[in-house]
Each structure stands twice: as C-alpha cells, then as structure tokens.
Design a protein around this motif. Structure first.
Motif, PDB file in Angstrom:
ATOM      1  N   ARG A 260       6.107   7.915  -5.949  1.00 12.99           N
ATOM      2  CA  ARG A 260       5.079   7.526  -6.917  1.00 12.99           C
ATOM      3  C   ARG A 260       4.440   6.215  -6.480  1.00 12.99           C
ATOM      4  NH1 ARG A 260       9.776   5.774  -9.165  1.00 12.99           N
ATOM      5  NH2 ARG A 260       9.756   3.703 -10.082  1.00 12.99           N
ATOM      6  N   ASP A 261       3.270   5.966  -7.054  1.00 14.09           N
ATOM      7  CA  ASP A 261       2.603   4.688  -6.853  1.00 14.09           C
ATOM      8  C   ASP A 261       2.184   4.184  -8.229  1.00 14.09           C
ATOM      9  OD1 ASP A 261      -0.277   5.444  -7.435  1.00 14.09           O
ATOM     10  OD2 ASP A 261       0.153   6.834  -5.799  1.00 14.09           O
ATOM     11  N   ARG A 262       1.496   3.071  -8.269  1.00 15.03           N
ATOM     12  CA  ARG A 262       1.129   2.476  -9.555  1.00 15.03           C
ATOM     13  C   ARG A 262      -0.229   2.924 -10.058  1.00 15.03           C
ATOM     14  NH1 ARG A 262       3.148  -3.529  -8.006  1.00 15.03           N
ATOM     15  NH2 ARG A 262       5.363  -3.035  -7.970  1.00 15.03           N
ATOM     16  N   GLY A 263      -0.887   3.792  -9.325  1.00 14.70           N
ATOM     17  CA  GLY A 263      -2.216   4.250  -9.716  1.00 14.70           C
ATOM     18  C   GLY A 263      -2.187   5.087 -10.985  1.00 14.70           C
TER      19      GLY A 263
ATOM     20  N   GLU B  67       3.970  -2.021   0.512  1.00 10.67           N
ATOM     21  CA  GLU B  67       2.679  -1.364   0.674  1.00 10.67           C
ATOM     22  C   GLU B  67       2.173  -1.589   2.094  1.00 10.67           C
ATOM     23  OE1 GLU B  67      -1.570  -0.992  -1.704  1.00 10.67           O
ATOM     24  OE2 GLU B  67      -0.186  -2.586  -2.220  1.00 10.67           O
TER      25      GLU B  67
ATOM     26  N   ARG C 148      -4.394   7.414 -11.747  1.00 14.77           N
ATOM     27  CA  ARG C 148      -4.981   8.721 -11.512  1.00 14.77           C
ATOM     28  C   ARG C 148      -3.951   9.729 -11.026  1.00 14.77           C
ATOM     29  NH1 ARG C 148      -8.599   7.711  -7.016  1.00 14.77           N
ATOM     30  NH2 ARG C 148      -7.069   6.104  -6.635  1.00 14.77           N
TER      31      ARG C 148
ATOM     32  N   HIS D   4      -3.755   7.195  -0.360  1.00 12.91           N
ATOM     33  CA  HIS D   4      -4.546   7.604  -1.510  1.00 12.91           C
ATOM     34  C   HIS D   4      -4.131   6.951  -2.822  1.00 12.91           C
ATOM     35  CE1 HIS D   4      -6.304  10.622   1.072  1.00 12.91           C
ATOM     36  NE2 HIS D   4      -5.092  11.076   1.367  1.00 12.91           N
ATOM     37  N   GLY D   5      -2.983   6.290  -2.860  1.00 11.48           N
ATOM     38  CA  GLY D   5      -2.480   5.713  -4.100  1.00 11.48           C
ATOM     39  C   GLY D   5      -2.849   4.254  -4.262  1.00 11.48           C
ATOM     40  N   ASP D   6      -2.308   3.659  -5.294  1.00  7.70           N
ATOM     41  CA  ASP D   6      -2.532   2.249  -5.597  1.00  7.70           C
ATOM     42  C   ASP D   6      -1.183   1.540  -5.672  1.00  7.70           C
ATOM     43  OD1 ASP D   6      -5.345   2.493  -5.906  1.00  7.70           O
ATOM     44  OD2 ASP D   6      -5.032   3.339  -7.907  1.00  7.70           O
ATOM     45  N   GLY D   7      -1.063   0.449  -4.945  1.00  7.73           N
ATOM     46  CA  GLY D   7       0.162  -0.338  -4.986  1.00  7.73           C
ATOM     47  C   GLY D   7       1.249   0.227  -4.104  1.00  7.73           C
TER      48      GLY D   7
END
Length: 89
Positions: free
Chosen positions: A79-82, A16, A84, A58-61
């Motif tokens: 992909r990310d862990r978010g 990240e 949304r 914009h993502g998470d993780g």
C-alpha cells in the motif's frame, strides 16, 4: 483466498526510493524461509517486485509491504498513502 487465517505476518515500511524493490524482495525471501513456505518462491518475489514498483511509480508516499504466510499459502499486500484507488485500463 477467502478467509485467510495466517499464523505468520510481517509488516515492513519501505523508503520512497527505487532501492526499496530490492529491500522488499530480500524481506520477502526471509519471511518465506521463516514461515516454511513450500510454494514457488521466485514467483512470490516477482509479485513483490511488481507491486512495490507500482506503488513507487504510481502511488503517493513510501510503500508498505505486508506478507502473511503459512507453509502452503502466501498473501502479499503493498500500500501507499495515496487516496486514489487503482483504475484498470
């Protein structure tokens, strides 16, 4: 691409950090060479850069990169862990 049957697939977990954009481009470059992709490689690398940047901003993780490739087709997934989903503007 419909029912994409890919004989070659690579999954790469990225850190990240913004340096992941360069790492993702390098990994994509290697995968395209390994699978013998005959298309416009610079276009694919641009898409990889944009998708990884979006995941980082914009993502998470940490983002994950998946590349499925044949000599004539390539599919890029990031992909990310978010939880949304992206929302179009």
């Amino acid at each position: 691409m419909g029912s994409f049957a890919a004989p070659y697939q690579v999954d790469t977990q990225l850190p990240e950090e913004m340096g992941s954009i360069t790492a993702a481009r390098q990994r994509a470059r290697e995968v395209l060479a390994e699978c013998g992709y005959r298309g416009r490689r610079e276009d694919v690398l641009l898409v990889v850069s944009e998708l990884v940047t979006n995941a980082l901003v914009h993502g998470d993780g940490p983002p994950a990169l998946r590349i499925r490739c044949t000599p004539s087709h390539v599919r890029i997934e990031v992909r990310d862990r978010g939880p949304r989903l992206p929302v179009p503007r």
